[in-house]
Design a protein around this motif. Structure first.
Motif, PDB file in Angstrom:
ATOM      1  N   UNK A 145       0.889  -1.220  -0.019  1.00 26.94           N
ATOM      2  CA  UNK A 145      -0.157  -0.182   0.047  1.00 26.94           C
ATOM      3  C   UNK A 145       0.967   1.203   0.000  1.00 26.94           C
ATOM      4  N   UNK A 146       2.017   1.369   0.793  1.00 26.43           N
ATOM      5  CA  UNK A 146       2.440   2.486   0.922  1.00 26.43           C
ATOM      6  C   UNK A 146       3.625   2.791  -0.377  1.00 26.43           C
ATOM      7  N   UNK A 147       3.750   1.592  -1.097  1.00 28.84           N
ATOM      8  CA  UNK A 147       4.627   1.919  -2.088  1.00 28.84           C
ATOM      9  C   UNK A 147       3.932   2.644  -3.182  1.00 28.84           C
ATOM     10  N   UNK A 148       2.606   2.750  -3.108  1.00 34.14           N
ATOM     11  CA  UNK A 148       1.611   3.364  -4.029  1.00 34.14           C
ATOM     12  C   UNK A 148       1.006   4.700  -3.410  1.00 34.14           C
ATOM     13  N   UNK A 149       0.922   4.798  -2.240  1.00 34.25           N
ATOM     14  CA  UNK A 149       0.309   5.719  -1.256  1.00 34.25           C
ATOM     15  C   UNK A 149       1.010   5.907  -0.083  1.00 34.25           C
ATOM     16  N   UNK A 150       2.167   6.671  -0.122  1.00 33.50           N
ATOM     17  CA  UNK A 150       3.074   6.758   0.885  1.00 33.50           C
ATOM     18  C   UNK A 150       2.263   7.226   2.290  1.00 33.50           C
ATOM     19  N   UNK A 151       1.152   8.120   2.059  1.00 31.68           N
ATOM     20  CA  UNK A 151       0.507   8.957   3.061  1.00 31.68           C
ATOM     21  C   UNK A 151      -0.940   8.250   3.453  1.00 31.68           C
ATOM     22  N   UNK A 152      -0.758   6.905   3.386  1.00 31.09           N
ATOM     23  CA  UNK A 152      -2.226   6.545   3.700  1.00 31.09           C
ATOM     24  C   UNK A 152      -2.352   6.387   5.025  1.00 31.09           C
ATOM     25  N   UNK A 153      -3.549   7.110   5.746  1.00 28.52           N
ATOM     26  CA  UNK A 153      -3.632   7.100   6.893  1.00 28.52           C
ATOM     27  C   UNK A 153      -3.748   5.738   7.649  1.00 28.52           C
ATOM     28  N   UNK A 154      -4.536   5.004   6.977  1.00 27.04           N
ATOM     29  CA  UNK A 154      -4.878   3.744   7.749  1.00 27.04           C
ATOM     30  C   UNK A 154      -3.842   2.907   7.906  1.00 27.04           C
ATOM     31  N   UNK A 155      -2.916   2.738   6.958  1.00 29.36           N
ATOM     32  CA  UNK A 155      -1.761   1.851   6.962  1.00 29.36           C
ATOM     33  C   UNK A 155      -0.621   2.460   8.000  1.00 29.36           C
ATOM     34  N   UNK A 156      -0.519   3.673   7.855  1.00 29.13           N
ATOM     35  CA  UNK A 156       0.687   4.339   8.659  1.00 29.13           C
ATOM     36  C   UNK A 156       0.292   4.298  10.099  1.00 29.13           C
ATOM     37  N   UNK A 157      -0.986   4.284  10.350  1.00 28.49           N
ATOM     38  CA  UNK A 157      -1.378   4.169  11.819  1.00 28.49           C
ATOM     39  C   UNK A 157      -1.358   2.793  12.067  1.00 28.49           C
ATOM     40  N   UNK A 159       8.445   4.686  14.165  1.00 29.06           N
ATOM     41  CA  UNK A 159       8.463   5.830  14.567  1.00 29.06           C
ATOM     42  C   UNK A 159       8.420   6.666  13.549  1.00 29.06           C
ATOM     43  N   UNK A 160       9.218   6.238  12.029  1.00 29.21           N
ATOM     44  CA  UNK A 160       8.928   7.111  10.974  1.00 29.21           C
ATOM     45  C   UNK A 160       7.465   7.324  10.423  1.00 29.21           C
ATOM     46  N   UNK A 161       7.027   6.287  10.445  1.00 28.07           N
ATOM     47  CA  UNK A 161       5.562   6.202   9.970  1.00 28.07           C
ATOM     48  C   UNK A 161       4.319   6.899  10.613  1.00 28.07           C
ATOM     49  N   UNK A 162       4.570   6.879  12.086  1.00 27.81           N
ATOM     50  CA  UNK A 162       3.733   7.399  13.055  1.00 27.81           C
ATOM     51  C   UNK A 162       4.124   9.067  13.227  1.00 27.81           C
ATOM     52  N   UNK A 163       5.220   9.367  12.987  1.00 27.67           N
ATOM     53  CA  UNK A 163       5.521  10.662  13.108  1.00 27.67           C
ATOM     54  C   UNK A 163       5.241  11.396  12.017  1.00 27.67           C
ATOM     55  N   UNK A 164       5.286  10.784  10.711  1.00 28.68           N
ATOM     56  CA  UNK A 164       4.552  11.434   9.438  1.00 28.68           C
ATOM     57  C   UNK A 164       3.047  11.609   9.494  1.00 28.68           C
ATOM     58  N   UNK A 167      -0.885   6.810  18.677  1.00 27.02           N
ATOM     59  CA  UNK A 167      -0.387   5.744  18.074  1.00 27.02           C
ATOM     60  C   UNK A 167       1.249   6.404  18.123  1.00 27.02           C
ATOM     61  N   UNK A 168       1.522   7.710  17.818  1.00 24.70           N
ATOM     62  CA  UNK A 168       3.056   8.212  17.997  1.00 24.70           C
ATOM     63  C   UNK A 168       3.369   7.872  19.142  1.00 24.70           C
TER      64      UNK A 168
END
Length: 588
Positions: A465-477, A494-499, A513-514
């Motif tokens: 998912x992140x490869x095509x949608x780097x800011x996908x909220x559901x996956x980042x969380x 940490x990198x994902x939750x901070x973003x 989450x962060x």
């Protein structure tokens, strides 16, 4: 003789084909000319046929008629042509050859025979009719009209064909000629209702609305009980913005037929135009209450209402109209479907979903209705219904990935994780040509595989998912939170939750989450900062409990217990909450 000439032409054509000499380069054109010459009648001075010849011609003609009646037109034509070689000046025979060519869709070949028939016998109406038809088929409309006029002039008692002539003029938009012909008809046959109707239609096409209205008034005068004439007249008045006269005409119509739904509908429209919303609503409800107003008309009107929504001024009447539609058409799937459409827009989601279910019970073939059902199940947060309806839809549409998605999602919510990932994987395979849908499947597969502790598959789905949608909220969380729970790849977490927090700084779930990733990384001071922001926005039990855990790690044990107690009051805390409070100690 004609026969000999025809044979010579035919022989020449055969010879050209057989030899294949250079002259064959133009054989198509010459052959066509030969056929037309052979087919065309050649009127000439010939001696009168003998009695024997007449008998032979008649026998051939009768045999041809047998084949004609059997619709074997080629065989009939051959016999008629043989008879023609004997009696070429027989009008009936020329007519029949022309008619046979017409049946064979060879209008050009038929034309000279029809012309010969008319020339030989000027008082037979059928010959002129054939000629007019042939001219019309070849788009020779002036010649067709002339054929009718010749008929009317030469054939006694043929005034009935004035109607054919008028229709021909009308079809060719020769309105003035048509009107003159109607005058001739009226002179011959007297005043006729249809003449007024036809004249009115012509005047409308000519944009002579006043004349059209005058014809309409004559129709009403002579047909005071014909409701359709009132409706048509009201439409005319409305077209030229004489609204009051249109309303008066409709009120007269309702005296004739008090329950006429179309009169009520028109009154509703006219009242709305004048700003009289109360009368407009009353009239449209009277129309919808009448089962004689067909379902398709009701649906069209409701679709117009739907296009105007959301609009508080029409919402209530629109909802009443869908109820009336269902009441009067309880066996029509489209009645429930349009009710569902309207109720969805105004926020009556459960009623909408239930009406969609009734629609598919009557007609289960509509993919979009099934799609609306599962969407509403999801919005209503009814996962058991979502699974049930998605799987019913899959019985009908097994190759529609969207239903596999909702089936998997429903199983995921109800914690039936094995079935969830099975449905989601199957649907994902069906979605190869739709990247956006593949992303949705991967989001859910990440959650499903994580719940099954198949972490490699879960991580792979999230990374896809992140490869095509780097800011996908559901996956980042979810991905960062699940990594923190596993104490794995904490730098990545940490990198994902901070973003995510930078993108959504006021979302309490993302702040939590962060903070939890920071907590798992041992950065309790930073974790406290973000949890304090989160609990200031939300009093969710998980957030409050996490806040207590951080306080405990920072040595603030009494404050930690206080937060755990608050979390317990919410009833949604972790399984350790009672032990934490009782022992005043952190358990993880």
């Amino acid at each position: 003789m004609t026969t000999f000439r025809n044979l010579i032409l035919a022989s020449c054509c055969l010879a050209l084909v057989a030899t294949g000499e250079s002259t064959a380069q133009s054989s198509k054109k010459k052959a066509k000319a030969a056929r037309e010459a052979a087919a065309a009648p050649v009127q000439q001075q010939t001696p009168a046929p003998s009695a024997h010849d007449r008998q032979m011609s008649e026998a051939l003609f009768l045999d041809g008629m047998k084949y004609f009646m059997l619709e074997d037109y080629q065989q009939a034509l051959q016999l008629f042509q043989k008879a023609y070689t004997i009696t070429p000046n027989n009008a009936a025979l020329n007519y029949k050859i022309g008619e046979t060519y017409l049946q064979l869709k060879e209008s050009a070949s038929a034309m000279p025979f029809a012309q010969a028939a008319v020339k030989l016998e000027k008082k037979n109406a059928y010959y002129y009719l054939l000629l007019a038809q042939l001219h019309s088929e070849q788009k020779q409309y002036d010649a067709a009209a002339q054929a009718f006029n010749d008929l009317l002039q030469n054939v006694p008692n043929s005034d009935e064909y004035l109607f054919n002539l008028a229709d021909l003029y009308l079809a060719q938009s020769q309105y003035d000629n048509a009107l003159r012909t109607y005058d001739r008809i009226e002179k011959q046959f007297g005043d006729m209702e249809q003449l007024h109707v036809n004249r009115q239609q012509i005047y409308l096409r000519q944009k002579k609305v006043d004349k059209a209205i005058a014809e309409g008034e004559l129709l009403l005068k002579t047909n005071p009980t014909e409701i359709n004439y009132y409706l048509a007249q009201a439409e005319l008045y409305n077209a030229i913005q004489r609204t009051d006269e249109a309303i008066a005409t409709l009120n007269k119509a309702l005296k004739v037929e008090p329950n006429n739904p179309f009169a009520h509908l028109m009154l509703s429209d006219l009242s709305r135009q004048k700003g009289d919303i109360a009368t407009s609503n009353k009239e449209v409800k009277l129309a919808f209450a009448n089962p004689q107003l067909d379902i398709d008309t009701k649906v069209r009107i409701l679709v117009d209402f739907i296009r105007q929504l959301p609009n508080p001024q029409i919402e209530s009447v629109a909802l009443e109209l869908v109820d009336l539609t269902i009441q009067n058409h309880p066996s029509e799937a489209k009645a429930y479907a349009v009710a569902g459409d309207l109720q969805t827009i105004v926020g009556k989601k459960e009623a909408a979903r239930d009406n969609y279910i009734k629609a598919v019970a009557l007609d289960n073939s509509h993919f979009k209705i099934w799609q609306q059902i599962v969407l509403l199940d999801a919005e209503l947060e009814q996962p058991e219904a979502l699974v049930k309806h998605a799987e019913q839809a899959l019985e009908l549409f097994p190759n529609q990935a969207v239903f596999w998605f909702y089936s998997g999602t429903g199983h995921l919510i109800t914690k039936n994780f094995e079935k969830a990932v099975k449905s989601l994987e199957y649907g994902k395979r069906l979605s190869g040509s739709e990247p956006a849908l593949v992303t949705q499947f991967n989001m859910q597969l990440g959650d499903g595989y994580n719940s099954l502790k198949e972490y490699k598959k879960s991580d792979a789905a999230y990374e896809e998912v992140l490869a095509v949608d780097a800011n996908n909220e559901h996956v980042l969380n979810n991905y960062s939170y699940f990594l923190s729970l596993r104490n794995e790849k904490l730098d990545r977490a940490k990198e994902m939750s901070e973003r995510l927090v930078k993108l959504h700084p006021n979302n309490p779930t993302y702040l939590d989450t962060y903070a939890w990733v920071l907590y798992k990384s041992g950065n309790y001071t930073e974790a406290r900062k973000y949890l304090e922001q989160a609990v200031a926005i939300s009093d969710d039990a998980t957030l409050v409990e996490h806040y207590g855990d951080v306080l405990y790690k920072l040595g603030k044990h009494e404050e930690a217990v206080s937060q755990w107690q608050k979390a317990k009051l919410k009833g949604e805390a972790s399984a350790f909450i009672d032990r934490k409070i009782k022992d005043k100690k952190l358990y993880e």
